[in-house]
Scaffold this motif. Structure first.
Motif, PDB file in Angstrom:
ATOM      1  N   ASP A  95       0.875  -1.164   0.000  1.00 42.38           N
ATOM      2  CA  ASP A  95       0.000   0.000   0.000  1.00 42.38           C
ATOM      3  C   ASP A  95       0.925   1.230   0.000  1.00 42.38           C
ATOM      4  OD1 ASP A  95      -2.311   1.668   0.468  1.00 42.38           O
ATOM      5  OD2 ASP A  95      -1.667   1.780   2.568  1.00 42.38           O
TER       6      ASP A  95
ATOM      7  N   GLU B 129       0.338  -3.140   4.684  1.00 43.88           N
ATOM      8  CA  GLU B 129      -0.800  -2.225   4.796  1.00 43.88           C
ATOM      9  C   GLU B 129      -0.874  -1.539   6.148  1.00 43.88           C
ATOM     10  OE1 GLU B 129      -3.520  -0.804   3.899  1.00 43.88           O
ATOM     11  OE2 GLU B 129      -3.760  -1.495   1.848  1.00 43.88           O
ATOM     12  N   ASP B 130      -1.385  -0.294   6.150  1.00 50.36           N
ATOM     13  CA  ASP B 130      -1.602   0.408   7.426  1.00 50.36           C
ATOM     14  C   ASP B 130      -3.076   0.534   7.788  1.00 50.36           C
ATOM     15  OD1 ASP B 130      -2.152   2.265   5.329  1.00 50.36           O
ATOM     16  OD2 ASP B 130      -2.099   3.863   6.832  1.00 50.36           O
TER      17      ASP B 130
ATOM     18  N   ASP C 243      -0.265   5.100   0.861  1.00 50.17           N
ATOM     19  CA  ASP C 243      -0.555   6.120   1.884  1.00 50.17           C
ATOM     20  C   ASP C 243      -0.446   5.531   3.286  1.00 50.17           C
ATOM     21  OD1 ASP C 243      -1.274   8.085  -0.086  1.00 50.17           O
ATOM     22  OD2 ASP C 243      -3.232   7.142  -0.297  1.00 50.17           O
ATOM     23  N   GLY C 244       0.477   6.053   4.087  1.00 49.45           N
ATOM     24  CA  GLY C 244       0.622   5.587   5.466  1.00 49.45           C
ATOM     25  C   GLY C 244       1.598   4.443   5.627  1.00 49.45           C
TER      26      GLY C 244
HETATM   27 MG    MG Z   1      -2.743   3.187   3.576  1.00 48.76          MG
END
Ligand code: MG
Ligand code: BG6
Length: 217
Positions: free
Chosen positions: A12, A172-173, A14-15
């Motif tokens: 992923d 993943e976040d 973002d983050g």
């Molecule tokens: Mg994310």
């Protein structure tokens, strides 16, 4: 001990690789306040990994008011313009600690890498971060029909790498993203807090704790 070795890692964005999750948060918070919806960090966790219109619908539902389809498109555009102003100056300095090193570690070991982000801004973000060349495959909103937690984006990324799901693991976040990875029947490495990412197989605080050897046993 697992009976297979991984051949690909699906990230992923973002983050995980950069802190754009915070900019999405700021932009959604401003929009939520403008429509009178209460918004806090806990509510924001439900939005992470969810696409733009899906996130907007969750916020508008929390406002208790009705919005026409035209209003929704206007609000989604407003949020996106605000978000784009926040990420305008992104540069390689905005990679999170360990992000560049993790990608290098994986590629040096001969594994493939893919990006799986539902953000329509993903390509622009990886170019500004200087990591666009580090992915064999990029799957973004334009290439899928169903947002996380649907497994489609991770399955599409694995297929793009020429690998089966069990040859890949996902990083993943978000709660929605971890669900998508597990629905794709992949090993899920969570980035953040084990108290939030309860469905992940392993959770680390950030990619500065990433060590490929830990996942290749
Ligand atoms: Mg994310
Ligand atoms: C995801 C983020 O990566 O992309 C979400 O976790 C965001 O917070 C979603 O809403 C869609 O992004 P964009 O850039 O298409 O609005």
């Amino acid at each position: 001990m697992r009976k297979y070795e991984y051949r690909g890692v699906i990230f992923d964005l973002d983050g995980v690789l950069t802190d754009t999750a915070h900019y999405h948060y700021l932009a959604w918070k401003k929009l939520a306040e403008s429509v009178g919806a209460s918004f806090d960090e806990a509510f924001n966790e439900q939005l992470k990994g969810v696409d733009r219109m899906g996130s907007l619908n969750l916020i508008l539902a929390a406002s208790g008011k009705d919005f026409s389809a035209t209003d929704k498109l206007t609000l989604a555009d407003e949020k996106n313009l605000h978000y784009q102003s926040l990420i305008a100056q992104l540069s390689p300095a905005d990679l999170l600690p360990g992000a560049a090193e993790s990608l290098q570690q994986i590629r040096a070991a001969g594994l493939k890498t893919a990006l799986a982000s539902v953000s329509k801004n993903a390509q622009a973000v990886i170019e500004r971060l200087g990591i666009a060349e580090q992915f064999d495959v990029v799957v973004d909103a334009a290439k899928i029909k169903n947002s996380k937690p649907d497994p489609e984006i991770f399955l599409t990324a694995a297929a793009g790498l020429g690998l089966t799901a069990d040859e890949c693991f996902g990083v993943e976040d978000s709660i929605a993203g971890i669900r998508a990875i597990k629905a794709a029947r992949m090993f899920a490495l969570g980035i953040g807090s084990p108290a939030v990412l309860t469905e992940a197989d392993v959770v680390i605080a950030g990619l500065h704790h990433f060590s490929l050897q830990d996942y290749l046993k």
